[in-house]
Every structure is written in structure tokens, then in C-alpha cells.
Enzyme design. Structure first.
Site, PDB file in Angstrom:
ATOM      1  N   ARG A 155      -8.270 -72.406 -43.392  1.00  0.00           N
ATOM      2  CA  ARG A 155      -8.221 -71.783 -42.187  1.00  0.00           C
ATOM      3  C   ARG A 155      -8.877 -70.850 -41.873  1.00  0.00           C
ATOM      4  NH1 ARG A 155      -2.253 -71.969 -40.417  1.00  0.00           N
ATOM      5  NH2 ARG A 155      -1.379 -71.031 -39.079  1.00  0.00           N
ATOM      6  N   ARG A 205       9.567 -70.842 -28.072  1.00  0.00           N
ATOM      7  CA  ARG A 205       9.599 -72.511 -30.077  1.00  0.00           C
ATOM      8  C   ARG A 205      10.834 -71.858 -30.347  1.00  0.00           C
ATOM      9  NH1 ARG A 205       4.569 -72.591 -33.715  1.00  0.00           N
ATOM     10  NH2 ARG A 205       5.034 -70.701 -34.325  1.00  0.00           N
ATOM     11  N   ARG A 235      11.047 -68.787 -34.926  1.00  0.00           N
ATOM     12  CA  ARG A 235      10.508 -68.631 -36.492  1.00  0.00           C
ATOM     13  C   ARG A 235      10.358 -67.318 -36.512  1.00  0.00           C
ATOM     14  NH1 ARG A 235       5.122 -71.811 -37.576  1.00  0.00           N
ATOM     15  NH2 ARG A 235       4.815 -70.301 -38.115  1.00  0.00           N
TER      16      ARG A 235
HETATM   17  P1  AMP Z   1       1.715 -71.909 -39.316  1.00  0.00           P
HETATM   18  O1  AMP Z   1       2.777 -72.771 -39.616  1.00  0.00           O
HETATM   19  O2  AMP Z   1       0.484 -72.807 -39.507  1.00  0.00           O
HETATM   20  O3  AMP Z   1       1.736 -71.583 -37.898  1.00  0.00           O
HETATM   21  O4  AMP Z   1       1.834 -71.202 -40.807  1.00  0.00           O
HETATM   22  C1  AMP Z   1       2.736 -70.119 -40.662  1.00  0.00           C
HETATM   23  C2  AMP Z   1       2.181 -68.714 -41.718  1.00  0.00           C
HETATM   24  O5  AMP Z   1       1.939 -69.698 -43.066  1.00  0.00           O
HETATM   25  C3  AMP Z   1       0.769 -67.934 -41.488  1.00  0.00           C
HETATM   26  O6  AMP Z   1       0.920 -67.773 -40.539  1.00  0.00           O
HETATM   27  C4  AMP Z   1       0.455 -68.063 -42.663  1.00  0.00           C
HETATM   28  O7  AMP Z   1       0.841 -67.043 -42.640  1.00  0.00           O
HETATM   29  C5  AMP Z   1       1.182 -68.999 -43.669  1.00  0.00           C
HETATM   30  N1  AMP Z   1      -0.636 -70.291 -43.639  1.00  0.00           N
HETATM   31  C6  AMP Z   1      -0.381 -71.570 -43.476  1.00  0.00           C
HETATM   32  N2  AMP Z   1      -1.682 -71.746 -43.581  1.00  0.00           N
HETATM   33  C7  AMP Z   1      -2.094 -71.105 -44.492  1.00  0.00           C
HETATM   34  C8  AMP Z   1      -3.889 -71.651 -44.990  1.00  0.00           C
HETATM   35  N3  AMP Z   1      -3.997 -72.500 -45.096  1.00  0.00           N
HETATM   36  N4  AMP Z   1      -4.031 -70.511 -45.568  1.00  0.00           N
HETATM   37  C9  AMP Z   1      -3.011 -68.925 -45.286  1.00  0.00           C
HETATM   38  N5  AMP Z   1      -1.898 -68.626 -45.241  1.00  0.00           N
HETATM   39  C10 AMP Z   1      -1.793 -69.193 -44.118  1.00  0.00           C
END
Ligand code: AMP
Length: 216
Positions: free
Chosen positions: A87, A126, A159
Site C-alpha cells: 500500500r 457496504r 464496517r
Molecule cells: P482494507 O480492508 O484493505 O480496506 O484495509 C482496512 C485497513 O487495514 C486500512 O485502512 C489500514 O488501516 C489497514 N491495512 C490493510 N492493509 C494494509 C497495508 N498493506 N498497510 C498498512 N495498513 C493496512
């Protein structure tokens, strides 16, 4: 084949990941799901990272590297799909190093693209199952029974990071931290962009020709 999906929050990465996993028998690593599971079972990692997810900030890189190195070690013989990792540029370069160490390399970096208005609309509608991790959209992919997961029957909720303020923060984080990956992967000739506009199946049909060219 090793592929990664990235794109702004709410673009449908998780949904497309599910469809791709089934079609290509991929082993999936969704860092967002892993972190939410850690929080739900109140592990040490879960307690440490909770605040970052609640505020829409990225979790510090070193926590991700531990998870990813373990995942690659366990599944290196499989076709793998990464959803939500890397990310930022630091994660992308460390990811390459971890893959090289075990003689692997990333084949496809696929960005799902959608307008900001459409993203906000999707995130507001969502719903999430905290038991099995499945995601629904009340407009485009509703559950069979109101507010209950069609997969495991548990109650669905928004969420906790799908509030307006946190959505805005996550979008900014995406632009500042994650968008630079586009040039990083363009320079490696593995970048593809697909429009996430339309139904799940329409988007899926745009992705599969890209994957078909890489499957072993
Ligand atoms: P997501 O489900 O992919 O939208 O991720 C939700 C949250 O998890 C993000 O807003 C970050 O706080 C954390 N997160 C997920 N993947 C990463 C990553 N590769 N690096 C840092 N934080 C992450």
C-alpha cells in the site's frame, strides 16, 4: 502466478478477489481481513493495530512485513493473490525483496479504478460480516436475507471505518501513499488498470483476459 489488486477503498477489491480466487484457485492474502480478524480476537497485534484501522491510517509497515513473510513462506508453491498489500512504496520494495528471496516475482499489479462519487456511494451501502469476512453492497450485491450473511447467517453491519470522516481520510491516504505504486509498477511493465464501473460480472470480465495471459 502472483498477482496483486489495489485501488481506492470501496472499489470492489474484496469482491473481485473472491471471484478470482474461485476461478484460478488462488491462495489469497487480504491484509485488511487479516488485521480485522486479529482485532476481533483481541490478539496483541489486534490491540496494537486497532487505532490505525479506526482512524483510516496505514498500520506501520513492520507489522505487515511479518504477516507477509509468513504468508509467502507457507504458500510459495501456490498461485497467490494479494489484496490490499502493498500500500506504499516502502512496502512494494520490501515485497519484491521477500519474493526474490524465494525465487518468485510479481506477475500482475492490477489497479481497479472508479470515480470518487461512485466510491462514496458504494461505501455508504457496504455491509460486512465480521464472522466470515464477506462483504455485500445493499444496492448492487445484497444478501439473500435482509441484514444477514448469505454465507454464514451472521448479522451484517457497516464496517467501523466506513464513516464519512474515516472514508475521507482513507481516500487521502490512498492518493498520498498508494497511488505512487502506479508508476512503480508501470516501470516494471506489470501494471494494468481496469474500470470498476458496472456490475461485479462486468468488472470480472475485464480482469480475466489479463489473468489468462499469466496463469501457469
Ligand atoms: P482494507 O480492508 O484493505 O480496506 O484495509 C482496512 C485497513 O487495514 C486500512 O485502512 C489500514 O488501516 C489497514 N491495512 C490493510 N492493509 C494494509 C497495508 N498493506 N498497510 C498498512 N495498513 C493496512
Amino acid at each position: 502466478m502472483i498477482v496483486l489488486l489495489f485501488g481506492p477503498p470501496g472499489v470492489g477489491k474484496g469482491t473481485q478477489a473472491e471471484l478470482l480466487i474461485k476461478k484460478y484457485q488462488l491462495t489469497a492474502c487480504s491484509t485488511g481481513n487479516i488485521l480485522r480478524e486479529e482485532i476481533a480476537r483481541q490478539s496483541e497485534l489486534g490491540k496494537t493495530v486497532r487505532q490505525y484501522l479506526e482512524q483510516g491510517e496505514l498500520v506501520p509497515d513492520h507489522h505487515l512485513f511479518t504477516l507477509i513473510e509468513r504468508f509467502i513462506g507457507t504458500h510459495r508453491k501456490n498461485n497467490m493473490l494479494f489484496d490490499g498489500f502493498p500500500r506504499n512504496l516502502n512496502q512494494a520494495t520490501v515485497f519484491d525483496t521477500l519474493l526474490t528471496k524465494v525465487d518468485l516475482k510479481l506477475d500482475v499489479a492490477l489497479e481497479l479504478h472508479l470515480s470518487e462519487d461512485e466510491i462514496i456511494k458504494r461505501l455508504i451501502h457496504r455491509r460486512y460480516c465480521s464472522t466470515c469476512g464477506r462483504t455485500y453492497n445493499l444496492l448492487t450485491s445484497p444478501p439473500e436475507k435482509d441484514d444477514h450473511c448469505s454465507n454464514c447467517g451472521s448479522s451484517l453491519t457497516p464496517r467501523s471505518d466506513d464513516t464519512e470522516a474515516v472514508i475521507r481520510r482513507r481516500m487521502n491516504v490512498y492518493v498520498e501513499e498508494t497511488q505512487p505504486l502506479i508508476d512503480y509498477y508501470k516501470n516494471k511493465y506489470i501494471y494494468h488498470q481496469v474500470s470498476a464501473q458496472g456490475t461485479q460480472n462486468e468488472v470480472f470480465e475485464r480482469i480475466t483476459p489479463i489473468f489468462n495471459g499469466h496463469i501457469d
